[in-house]
Write an enzyme that holds these catalytic residues in place. Structure first.
Site, PDB file in Angstrom:
ATOM      1  N   GLY A  21     -11.385  96.999  22.919  1.00  0.00           N
ATOM      2  CA  GLY A  21      -9.924  96.693  22.812  1.00  0.00           C
ATOM      3  C   GLY A  21      -9.201  98.026  23.169  1.00  0.00           C
ATOM      4  N   HIS A  22      -8.042  97.844  24.127  1.00  0.00           N
ATOM      5  CA  HIS A  22      -7.260  99.171  24.057  1.00  0.00           C
ATOM      6  C   HIS A  22      -5.842  98.648  24.177  1.00  0.00           C
ATOM      7  CE1 HIS A  22      -8.817  97.480  28.251  1.00  0.00           C
ATOM      8  NE2 HIS A  22      -7.347  96.936  28.259  1.00  0.00           N
ATOM      9  N   LYS A  71     -11.044 106.140  25.822  1.00  0.00           N
ATOM     10  CA  LYS A  71     -11.008 105.791  27.322  1.00  0.00           C
ATOM     11  C   LYS A  71      -9.786 105.353  27.818  1.00  0.00           C
ATOM     12  CE  LYS A  71     -14.797 103.291  26.503  1.00  0.00           C
ATOM     13  NZ  LYS A  71     -15.099 103.543  25.077  1.00  0.00           N
ATOM     14  N   ASP A 123     -14.910 103.788  21.409  1.00  0.00           N
ATOM     15  CA  ASP A 123     -13.575 104.271  20.830  1.00  0.00           C
ATOM     16  C   ASP A 123     -13.282 105.611  21.052  1.00  0.00           C
ATOM     17  OD1 ASP A 123     -13.217 101.708  19.581  1.00  0.00           O
ATOM     18  OD2 ASP A 123     -14.491 102.225  18.019  1.00  0.00           O
ATOM     19  N   GLN A 131     -17.131 100.148  25.355  1.00  0.00           N
ATOM     20  CA  GLN A 131     -17.888 100.379  24.242  1.00  0.00           C
ATOM     21  C   GLN A 131     -18.566 102.164  24.574  1.00  0.00           C
ATOM     22  OE1 GLN A 131     -18.914  97.137  25.233  1.00  0.00           O
ATOM     23  NE2 GLN A 131     -17.402  96.670  23.801  1.00  0.00           N
TER      24      GLN A 131
HETATM   25  P1  IMP Z   1     -21.081  93.253  19.207  1.00  0.00           P
HETATM   26  O1  IMP Z   1     -20.715  94.294  20.587  1.00  0.00           O
HETATM   27  O2  IMP Z   1     -19.821  92.704  18.783  1.00  0.00           O
HETATM   28  O3  IMP Z   1     -22.356  92.547  19.441  1.00  0.00           O
HETATM   29  O4  IMP Z   1     -21.240  94.713  18.096  1.00  0.00           O
HETATM   30  C1  IMP Z   1     -22.317  95.382  18.041  1.00  0.00           C
HETATM   31  C2  IMP Z   1     -21.947  96.891  17.465  1.00  0.00           C
HETATM   32  O5  IMP Z   1     -21.319  97.418  18.448  1.00  0.00           O
HETATM   33  C3  IMP Z   1     -21.280  96.890  16.232  1.00  0.00           C
HETATM   34  O6  IMP Z   1     -21.439  98.039  15.660  1.00  0.00           O
HETATM   35  C4  IMP Z   1     -19.772  97.042  16.743  1.00  0.00           C
HETATM   36  O7  IMP Z   1     -18.855  97.642  15.798  1.00  0.00           O
HETATM   37  C5  IMP Z   1     -19.841  97.954  17.866  1.00  0.00           C
HETATM   38  N1  IMP Z   1     -19.019  97.567  19.079  1.00  0.00           N
HETATM   39  C6  IMP Z   1     -18.557  96.857  20.164  1.00  0.00           C
HETATM   40  N2  IMP Z   1     -17.573  97.101  20.886  1.00  0.00           N
HETATM   41  C7  IMP Z   1     -17.037  98.133  20.430  1.00  0.00           C
HETATM   42  C8  IMP Z   1     -16.018  98.876  20.893  1.00  0.00           C
HETATM   43  O8  IMP Z   1     -15.409  98.524  21.773  1.00  0.00           O
HETATM   44  N3  IMP Z   1     -15.911 100.153  20.241  1.00  0.00           N
HETATM   45  C9  IMP Z   1     -16.567 100.691  18.988  1.00  0.00           C
HETATM   46  N4  IMP Z   1     -17.743  99.799  18.544  1.00  0.00           N
HETATM   47  C10 IMP Z   1     -18.014  98.710  19.090  1.00  0.00           C
END
Ligand code: IMP
Length: 429
Positions: free
Chosen positions: A40-41, A16, A13, A225
Protein backbone atom coordinates in the site's frame (compact mmCIF):
# COMPACT_ATOMS: atom_id res chain seq x y z
CA UNK A 1 19.30 4.63 -21.41
CA UNK A 2 19.02 2.62 -18.23
CA UNK A 3 16.50 0.82 -16.08
CA UNK A 4 16.28 0.92 -12.31
CA UNK A 5 14.82 -1.56 -9.82
CA UNK A 6 13.74 -0.25 -6.41
CA UNK A 7 13.46 -2.79 -3.59
CA UNK A 8 12.94 -2.72 0.16
CA UNK A 9 15.88 -3.99 2.21
CA UNK A 10 14.01 -4.65 5.45
CA UNK A 11 10.51 -5.97 6.24
CA UNK A 12 8.64 -3.65 3.89
CA UNK A 13 7.32 -0.15 4.60
CA UNK A 14 10.75 1.39 4.04
CA UNK A 15 9.23 4.40 2.31
CA UNK A 16 9.68 3.05 -1.22
CA UNK A 17 6.69 5.11 -2.38
CA UNK A 18 8.46 8.44 -2.03
CA UNK A 19 11.63 7.24 -3.80
CA UNK A 20 9.56 5.65 -6.57
CA UNK A 21 7.65 8.91 -6.92
CA UNK A 22 10.91 10.86 -7.25
CA UNK A 23 12.39 8.46 -9.76
CA UNK A 24 9.19 8.26 -11.81
CA UNK A 25 10.00 11.68 -13.29
CA UNK A 26 13.02 10.02 -14.97
CA UNK A 27 11.16 6.90 -16.14
CA UNK A 28 8.74 6.27 -19.00
CA UNK A 29 7.26 3.05 -17.64
CA UNK A 30 6.70 2.01 -14.02
CA UNK A 31 6.34 -1.74 -13.56
CA UNK A 32 5.28 -3.79 -10.55
CA UNK A 33 6.50 -7.39 -10.57
CA UNK A 34 5.32 -9.21 -7.43
CA UNK A 35 2.92 -9.16 -4.49
CA UNK A 36 -0.59 -7.84 -4.64
CA UNK A 37 -2.85 -5.60 -2.65
CA UNK A 38 -0.97 -6.54 0.53
CA UNK A 39 1.21 -3.54 -0.36
CA UNK A 40 0.00 0.00 0.00
CA UNK A 41 1.26 3.44 -0.77
CA UNK A 42 -0.35 6.68 0.25
CA UNK A 43 -0.92 9.11 -2.58
CA UNK A 44 -1.94 12.71 -2.14
CA UNK A 45 -4.33 13.61 -4.95
CA UNK A 46 -5.64 17.19 -4.99
CA UNK A 47 -4.70 17.51 -1.34
CA UNK A 48 -6.70 14.38 -0.51
CA UNK A 49 -5.04 11.18 0.70
CA UNK A 50 -5.71 8.02 -1.27
CA UNK A 51 -4.11 4.65 -0.64
CA UNK A 52 -3.34 2.56 -3.71
CA UNK A 53 -2.52 -1.10 -3.29
CA UNK A 54 -2.04 -2.28 -6.86
CA UNK A 55 -1.66 0.62 -9.25
CA UNK A 56 1.88 2.06 -9.18
CA UNK A 57 2.03 5.66 -7.92
CA UNK A 58 3.46 6.62 -11.32
CA UNK A 59 -0.17 6.89 -12.45
CA UNK A 60 -0.24 10.42 -10.99
CA UNK A 61 2.45 11.58 -13.39
CA UNK A 62 1.47 12.74 -16.85
CA UNK A 63 2.69 10.65 -19.74
CA UNK A 64 3.88 7.67 -17.67
CA UNK A 65 2.67 4.18 -18.30
CA UNK A 66 2.04 1.84 -15.35
CA UNK A 67 2.23 -1.90 -15.81
CA UNK A 68 1.07 -4.72 -13.54
CA UNK A 69 3.34 -7.67 -14.29
CA UNK A 70 2.61 -11.39 -14.46
CA UNK A 71 4.30 -11.90 -11.07
CA UNK A 72 1.46 -10.22 -9.20
CA UNK A 73 -1.65 -11.71 -7.71
CA UNK A 74 -4.44 -9.31 -8.55
CA UNK A 75 -7.75 -8.85 -6.82
CA UNK A 76 -9.82 -7.56 -9.76
CA UNK A 77 -12.33 -5.91 -7.47
CA UNK A 78 -9.58 -3.88 -5.79
CA UNK A 79 -8.06 -2.94 -9.14
CA UNK A 80 -11.38 -1.68 -10.46
CA UNK A 81 -12.02 0.24 -7.24
CA UNK A 82 -8.63 1.94 -7.54
CA UNK A 83 -9.23 2.85 -11.18
CA UNK A 84 -12.62 4.26 -10.22
CA UNK A 85 -11.31 6.28 -7.25
CA UNK A 86 -8.50 7.81 -9.29
CA UNK A 87 -10.82 8.72 -12.17
CA UNK A 88 -13.22 10.36 -9.69
CA UNK A 89 -10.28 12.43 -8.42
CA UNK A 90 -9.61 13.61 -11.96
CA UNK A 91 -6.64 11.32 -12.68
CA UNK A 92 -6.98 9.93 -16.19
CA UNK A 93 -6.69 6.16 -15.87
CA UNK A 94 -7.26 4.22 -19.05
CA UNK A 95 -5.64 1.49 -21.16
CA UNK A 96 -3.39 4.29 -22.44
CA UNK A 97 -1.54 4.49 -19.14
CA UNK A 98 -2.32 1.20 -17.39
CA UNK A 99 -1.87 -2.46 -18.40
CA UNK A 100 -2.51 -5.70 -16.58
CA UNK A 101 -0.53 -8.77 -17.60
CA UNK A 102 -2.67 -11.51 -19.10
CA UNK A 103 -0.59 -13.98 -17.08
CA UNK A 104 -1.16 -12.35 -13.68
CA UNK A 105 -3.09 -14.62 -11.30
CA UNK A 106 -6.42 -13.48 -9.92
CA UNK A 107 -7.32 -13.46 -6.26
CA UNK A 108 -10.66 -15.20 -5.85
CA UNK A 109 -13.13 -14.93 -2.93
CA UNK A 110 -12.05 -18.38 -1.70
CA UNK A 111 -8.43 -17.21 -1.40
CA UNK A 112 -9.49 -14.45 0.97
CA UNK A 113 -11.77 -16.80 2.93
CA UNK A 114 -8.96 -19.34 3.34
CA UNK A 115 -6.39 -16.68 4.33
CA UNK A 116 -8.67 -15.35 7.08
CA UNK A 117 -9.93 -18.73 8.35
CA UNK A 118 -6.43 -20.18 8.42
CA UNK A 119 -5.02 -17.27 10.42
CA UNK A 120 -7.92 -17.58 12.84
CA UNK A 121 -7.25 -21.30 13.25
CA UNK A 122 -3.54 -20.71 13.90
CA UNK A 123 -4.31 -18.49 16.90
CA UNK A 124 -1.10 -17.30 18.51
CA UNK A 125 0.97 -18.99 15.82
CA UNK A 126 -0.54 -16.88 13.06
CA UNK A 127 1.69 -15.20 10.43
CA UNK A 128 -0.19 -11.93 10.80
CA UNK A 129 -1.02 -11.78 7.08
CA UNK A 130 -2.86 -8.84 5.56
CA UNK A 131 -5.84 -11.17 5.01
CA UNK A 132 -6.03 -10.30 1.32
CA UNK A 133 -5.74 -13.87 0.03
CA UNK A 134 -2.16 -13.40 -1.21
CA UNK A 135 -0.70 -16.69 0.05
CA UNK A 136 -3.61 -18.94 -1.05
CA UNK A 137 -3.55 -17.35 -4.51
CA UNK A 138 0.19 -18.00 -4.95
CA UNK A 139 -0.43 -21.57 -3.69
CA UNK A 140 -2.86 -22.14 -6.55
CA UNK A 141 -0.38 -20.65 -9.00
CA UNK A 142 2.29 -23.13 -7.87
CA UNK A 143 -0.35 -25.89 -7.69
CA UNK A 144 -1.32 -25.13 -11.31
CA UNK A 145 -4.95 -24.56 -10.51
CA UNK A 146 -4.82 -20.76 -10.50
CA UNK A 147 -7.06 -18.50 -12.56
CA UNK A 148 -5.22 -15.94 -14.67
CA UNK A 149 -6.34 -12.61 -16.10
CA UNK A 150 -6.48 -14.23 -19.55
CA UNK A 151 -9.07 -16.73 -18.26
CA UNK A 152 -11.48 -13.83 -17.74
CA UNK A 153 -11.54 -13.45 -21.51
CA UNK A 154 -12.54 -17.07 -22.06
CA UNK A 155 -15.96 -17.55 -20.39
CA UNK A 156 -15.92 -21.37 -20.60
CA UNK A 157 -12.45 -21.69 -19.11
CA UNK A 158 -13.40 -19.32 -16.31
CA UNK A 159 -16.56 -21.24 -15.45
CA UNK A 160 -14.83 -24.59 -15.53
CA UNK A 161 -11.95 -23.45 -13.35
CA UNK A 162 -14.11 -21.76 -10.74
CA UNK A 163 -16.34 -24.84 -10.53
CA UNK A 164 -13.45 -27.25 -10.12
CA UNK A 165 -11.58 -25.08 -7.62
CA UNK A 166 -14.62 -24.32 -5.53
CA UNK A 167 -15.35 -28.01 -4.88
CA UNK A 168 -11.92 -28.45 -3.34
CA UNK A 169 -11.85 -25.09 -1.56
CA UNK A 170 -15.28 -25.59 0.01
CA UNK A 171 -14.24 -29.00 1.29
CA UNK A 172 -11.12 -27.45 2.86
CA UNK A 173 -13.01 -24.43 4.21
CA UNK A 174 -15.80 -26.40 5.85
CA UNK A 175 -14.22 -29.73 6.83
CA UNK A 176 -10.79 -28.53 7.87
CA UNK A 177 -11.08 -24.85 8.78
CA UNK A 178 -14.67 -24.95 10.07
CA UNK A 179 -15.60 -21.94 7.93
CA UNK A 180 -18.61 -21.23 5.73
CA UNK A 181 -18.71 -22.58 2.15
CA UNK A 182 -18.90 -20.19 -0.81
CA UNK A 183 -21.51 -20.29 -3.58
CA UNK A 184 -20.51 -20.88 -7.17
CA UNK A 185 -22.97 -18.76 -9.15
CA UNK A 186 -22.44 -15.39 -7.42
CA UNK A 187 -18.66 -15.75 -7.88
CA UNK A 188 -19.02 -16.59 -11.57
CA UNK A 189 -21.47 -13.72 -12.17
CA UNK A 190 -19.26 -11.25 -10.33
CA UNK A 191 -16.09 -12.20 -12.24
CA UNK A 192 -17.94 -12.20 -15.56
CA UNK A 193 -19.20 -8.70 -14.85
CA UNK A 194 -15.68 -7.51 -14.07
CA UNK A 195 -14.36 -9.03 -17.29
CA UNK A 196 -16.06 -6.36 -19.37
CA UNK A 197 -14.39 -3.56 -17.43
CA UNK A 198 -10.96 -5.16 -17.28
CA UNK A 199 -10.72 -6.52 -20.83
CA UNK A 200 -9.13 -3.37 -22.37
CA UNK A 201 -6.33 -3.42 -19.79
CA UNK A 202 -5.33 -7.08 -20.22
CA UNK A 203 -2.19 -7.27 -22.36
CA UNK A 204 1.16 -8.93 -22.94
CA UNK A 205 3.16 -6.80 -20.49
CA UNK A 206 6.51 -8.45 -21.29
CA UNK A 207 6.11 -7.47 -24.94
CA UNK A 208 5.11 -3.92 -24.03
CA UNK A 209 8.26 -3.53 -21.91
CA UNK A 210 10.41 -4.96 -24.67
CA UNK A 211 8.97 -2.56 -27.24
CA UNK A 212 9.51 0.37 -24.87
CA UNK A 213 13.14 -0.61 -24.27
CA UNK A 214 13.73 -0.97 -28.02
CA UNK A 215 12.44 2.55 -28.55
CA UNK A 216 14.87 3.97 -25.99
CA UNK A 217 12.51 4.30 -23.03
CA UNK A 218 13.59 3.99 -19.38
CA UNK A 219 11.89 1.58 -17.01
CA UNK A 220 11.41 1.76 -13.28
CA UNK A 221 10.68 -1.61 -11.65
CA UNK A 222 8.87 -1.06 -8.36
CA UNK A 223 9.27 -3.78 -5.72
CA UNK A 224 6.67 -4.31 -3.02
CA UNK A 225 7.17 -5.56 0.56
CA UNK A 226 10.83 -6.05 1.51
CA UNK A 227 13.74 -8.47 1.16
CA UNK A 228 13.25 -10.04 4.59
CA UNK A 229 9.64 -10.87 3.71
CA UNK A 230 10.91 -12.81 0.70
CA UNK A 231 9.52 -16.35 0.55
CA UNK A 232 13.05 -17.77 0.01
CA UNK A 233 15.33 -15.34 1.80
CA UNK A 234 13.09 -13.86 4.50
CA UNK A 235 12.34 -14.95 8.06
CA UNK A 236 10.38 -17.99 6.83
CA UNK A 237 7.56 -18.80 7.59
CA UNK A 238 6.89 -15.20 8.70
CA UNK A 239 7.15 -13.93 5.16
CA UNK A 240 4.95 -13.06 2.23
CA UNK A 241 4.38 -15.57 -0.59
CA UNK A 242 6.38 -13.89 -3.34
CA UNK A 243 9.98 -12.83 -4.00
CA UNK A 244 10.44 -9.11 -3.33
CA UNK A 245 14.16 -9.37 -4.27
CA UNK A 246 15.36 -7.59 -7.40
CA UNK A 247 15.88 -10.76 -9.46
CA UNK A 248 12.14 -11.36 -9.33
CA UNK A 249 11.68 -8.34 -11.59
CA UNK A 250 12.83 -10.61 -14.43
CA UNK A 251 10.42 -13.48 -13.82
CA UNK A 252 7.61 -11.20 -12.64
CA UNK A 253 7.67 -8.80 -15.58
CA UNK A 254 9.03 -11.00 -18.35
CA UNK A 255 12.41 -9.34 -18.93
CA UNK A 256 15.97 -10.68 -18.93
CA UNK A 257 18.55 -9.84 -16.24
CA UNK A 258 20.52 -7.79 -18.79
CA UNK A 259 17.69 -5.23 -18.65
CA UNK A 260 18.19 -4.47 -14.94
CA UNK A 261 20.97 -1.89 -14.75
CA UNK A 262 20.78 -0.27 -11.33
CA UNK A 263 19.36 -1.75 -8.16
CA UNK A 264 18.42 0.76 -5.49
CA UNK A 265 17.76 -0.60 -2.01
CA UNK A 266 15.57 1.42 0.32
CA UNK A 267 16.75 1.48 3.92
CA UNK A 268 14.60 3.11 6.56
CA UNK A 269 16.92 4.83 9.10
CA UNK A 270 15.56 2.40 11.73
CA UNK A 271 13.73 -0.93 11.43
CA UNK A 272 10.00 -1.70 11.48
CA UNK A 273 7.89 -4.80 11.03
CA UNK A 274 4.15 -5.50 10.87
CA UNK A 275 2.77 -8.91 11.65
CA UNK A 276 4.45 -11.69 13.59
CA UNK A 277 7.97 -13.03 13.35
CA UNK A 278 11.45 -12.50 14.78
CA UNK A 279 12.87 -8.99 15.13
CA UNK A 280 16.25 -9.00 16.92
CA UNK A 281 16.66 -5.20 17.27
CA UNK A 282 13.05 -4.55 18.31
CA UNK A 283 12.63 -1.84 20.96
CA UNK A 284 9.94 -2.68 23.47
CA UNK A 285 10.54 0.48 25.45
CA UNK A 286 9.98 4.24 25.36
CA UNK A 287 12.45 4.69 22.49
CA UNK A 288 10.42 2.22 20.41
CA UNK A 289 7.24 4.15 21.24
CA UNK A 290 8.96 7.45 20.38
CA UNK A 291 10.00 6.17 16.95
CA UNK A 292 6.56 4.60 16.32
CA UNK A 293 4.76 7.85 17.15
CA UNK A 294 7.19 10.25 15.51
CA UNK A 295 7.44 8.11 12.38
CA UNK A 296 3.63 7.55 12.31
CA UNK A 297 4.37 3.86 11.92
CA UNK A 298 1.02 2.34 11.05
CA UNK A 299 0.54 -0.20 8.23
CA UNK A 300 -0.89 1.39 5.06
CA UNK A 301 -2.93 -1.74 4.27
CA UNK A 302 -4.23 -2.91 7.63
CA UNK A 303 -3.66 0.15 9.85
CA UNK A 304 -1.78 -2.05 12.33
CA UNK A 305 0.84 -0.43 14.59
CA UNK A 306 4.29 -1.27 13.26
CA UNK A 307 6.85 -2.75 15.63
CA UNK A 308 9.96 -0.51 15.76
CA UNK A 309 13.64 -1.07 16.51
CA UNK A 310 17.21 0.04 15.82
CA UNK A 311 18.68 -0.11 12.36
CA UNK A 312 19.90 -3.65 11.70
CA UNK A 313 22.75 -3.52 9.22
CA UNK A 314 23.29 -7.26 9.30
CA UNK A 315 19.88 -7.50 7.63
CA UNK A 316 20.75 -4.76 5.17
CA UNK A 317 24.06 -6.46 4.31
CA UNK A 318 22.14 -9.66 3.60
CA UNK A 319 19.90 -7.57 1.34
CA UNK A 320 22.90 -6.17 -0.49
CA UNK A 321 23.85 -9.74 -1.38
CA UNK A 322 20.37 -11.05 -2.25
CA UNK A 323 19.60 -8.08 -4.49
CA UNK A 324 22.96 -6.99 -5.89
CA UNK A 325 22.32 -3.47 -4.64
CA UNK A 326 24.22 -0.75 -6.50
CA UNK A 327 23.04 2.15 -4.32
CA UNK A 328 21.02 2.81 -1.19
CA UNK A 329 18.31 5.34 -0.40
CA UNK A 330 17.91 6.25 3.26
CA UNK A 331 14.43 7.22 4.34
CA UNK A 332 12.85 8.79 7.42
CA UNK A 333 16.18 10.03 8.76
CA UNK A 334 14.38 13.02 10.33
CA UNK A 335 12.41 10.67 12.62
CA UNK A 336 15.61 9.99 14.59
CA UNK A 337 16.16 13.69 15.38
CA UNK A 338 16.02 14.35 19.11
CA UNK A 339 17.29 10.99 20.33
CA UNK A 340 20.31 11.34 22.64
CA UNK A 341 22.06 8.20 21.44
CA UNK A 342 21.53 5.93 18.45
CA UNK A 343 22.41 2.30 18.12
CA UNK A 344 23.22 0.48 14.90
CA UNK A 345 23.35 -3.29 14.83
CA UNK A 346 26.47 -4.35 12.94
CA UNK A 347 26.30 -8.13 13.49
CA UNK A 348 24.88 -10.79 15.79
CA UNK A 349 26.45 -12.91 18.50
CA UNK A 350 25.35 -16.55 18.41
CA UNK A 351 26.53 -18.97 21.10
CA UNK A 352 29.50 -16.73 21.88
CA UNK A 353 30.55 -16.33 18.25
CA UNK A 354 30.16 -13.29 15.99
CA UNK A 355 28.09 -13.93 12.84
CA UNK A 356 27.58 -11.62 9.88
CA UNK A 357 24.52 -13.07 8.16
CA UNK A 358 21.18 -14.22 9.52
CA UNK A 359 20.84 -17.92 10.36
CA UNK A 360 18.07 -19.71 8.45
CA UNK A 361 16.83 -21.44 11.61
CA UNK A 362 14.38 -19.36 13.61
CA UNK A 363 15.48 -21.22 16.77
CA UNK A 364 19.05 -20.06 16.17
CA UNK A 365 17.85 -16.58 15.32
CA UNK A 366 16.02 -16.40 18.65
CA UNK A 367 19.37 -16.99 20.37
CA UNK A 368 21.13 -14.21 18.44
CA UNK A 369 22.16 -11.13 20.39
CA UNK A 370 22.58 -7.98 18.30
CA UNK A 371 26.05 -6.41 18.43
CA UNK A 372 25.56 -2.65 18.54
CA UNK A 373 27.72 0.34 17.85
CA UNK A 374 26.54 3.42 19.67
CA UNK A 375 26.60 6.80 17.98
CA UNK A 376 25.68 10.22 19.32
CA UNK A 377 22.29 11.54 18.16
CA UNK A 378 21.51 15.04 16.84
CA UNK A 379 18.97 17.65 17.89
CA UNK A 380 18.92 20.16 15.06
CA UNK A 381 16.00 19.94 12.65
CA UNK A 382 17.34 18.34 9.45
CA UNK A 383 14.17 18.53 7.38
CA UNK A 384 15.29 21.66 5.51
CA UNK A 385 18.67 20.25 4.46
CA UNK A 386 19.01 19.75 0.70
CA UNK A 387 22.73 18.99 0.65
CA UNK A 388 24.64 16.48 2.68
CA UNK A 389 27.02 19.19 4.00
CA UNK A 390 24.09 20.94 5.64
CA UNK A 391 23.46 17.98 7.94
CA UNK A 392 24.87 17.99 11.50
CA UNK A 393 28.15 16.09 11.89
CA UNK A 394 26.43 13.37 13.94
CA UNK A 395 23.89 12.78 11.14
CA UNK A 396 26.67 12.52 8.57
CA UNK A 397 28.51 10.06 10.85
CA UNK A 398 25.35 7.93 11.05
CA UNK A 399 25.13 7.87 7.24
CA UNK A 400 28.85 7.19 6.90
CA UNK A 401 28.50 4.18 9.18
CA UNK A 402 25.73 2.77 6.94
CA UNK A 403 27.89 3.20 3.86
CA UNK A 404 30.94 1.70 5.59
CA UNK A 405 29.16 -1.42 6.89
CA UNK A 406 27.10 -2.11 3.77
CA UNK A 407 29.86 -1.17 1.30
CA UNK A 408 27.22 0.37 -0.97
CA UNK A 409 27.14 4.09 -1.90
CA UNK A 410 24.20 6.23 -0.84
CA UNK A 411 22.12 7.87 -3.56
CA UNK A 412 19.06 9.52 -1.98
CA UNK A 413 18.48 10.73 1.58
CA UNK A 414 14.92 11.52 2.63
CA UNK A 415 14.60 14.04 5.46
CA UNK A 416 10.82 14.47 5.45
CA UNK A 417 7.65 13.22 3.77
CA UNK A 418 7.44 15.93 1.10
CA UNK A 419 8.95 15.42 -2.35
CA UNK A 420 11.34 18.37 -1.91
CA UNK A 421 12.59 17.13 1.49
CA UNK A 422 15.27 15.13 -0.24
CA UNK A 423 19.03 15.17 -0.61
CA UNK A 424 20.02 13.73 -3.98
CA UNK A 425 23.61 12.51 -3.82
CA UNK A 426 23.52 10.62 -7.10
CA UNK A 427 20.63 9.79 -9.40
CA UNK A 428 20.13 5.99 -9.63
CA UNK A 429 19.21 6.45 -13.32
P1 IMP B 1 0.66 -11.56 3.32
O1 IMP B 1 1.59 -10.96 2.33
O2 IMP B 1 -0.65 -10.84 3.43
O3 IMP B 1 0.49 -13.04 3.14
O4 IMP B 1 1.33 -11.38 4.77
C1 IMP B 1 2.52 -12.04 5.15
C2 IMP B 1 3.42 -11.17 5.99
O5 IMP B 1 3.94 -10.12 5.19
C3 IMP B 1 2.72 -10.47 7.18
O6 IMP B 1 3.64 -10.35 8.25
C4 IMP B 1 2.40 -9.10 6.64
O7 IMP B 1 2.25 -8.13 7.64
C5 IMP B 1 3.62 -8.86 5.78
N1 IMP B 1 3.40 -7.91 4.68
C6 IMP B 1 2.76 -8.13 3.51
N2 IMP B 1 2.78 -7.04 2.74
C7 IMP B 1 3.45 -6.10 3.42
C8 IMP B 1 3.83 -4.75 3.12
O8 IMP B 1 3.56 -4.20 2.05
N3 IMP B 1 4.54 -4.12 4.10
C9 IMP B 1 4.88 -4.71 5.27
N4 IMP B 1 4.56 -5.96 5.58
C10 IMP B 1 3.85 -6.65 4.67
Amino acid sequence: MSNVVVVGTQWGDEGKGKVVDLLTSRADLVVRFQGGNNAGHTLVVNGKQTICHLIPSGILHDGKKCLIGNGLVVDPEVLLEEIDTLIKEGIPVSPNNLSLSEKAHLIMPYHKAIDLAREEAKGKHKIGTTGRGIGPCYEDKAGRTGIRAIDLLEPDTLEEKIEQNLKEKNFYLTKFLGAQPLEFQPILDHYRAMEELLRPYIRDVSLEIDQAIRSGKQILFEGAQGTHLDIDHGTYPFVTSSNPVSGAACAGAGVGPDKLHHINGIVKAYTTRVGSGPFPTELLDKTGDYIQEKGAEFGATTGRRRRCGWLDLLMVRDSVRFNGLTSLSITKLDVLTGLEKLKICVGYELQGKRIDSRPASLKMLAQCIPVYEELPGWHDDISDAREIDRLPRETRDYLKKIEEITEVPLSIISVGPMREQTIMIRDPF
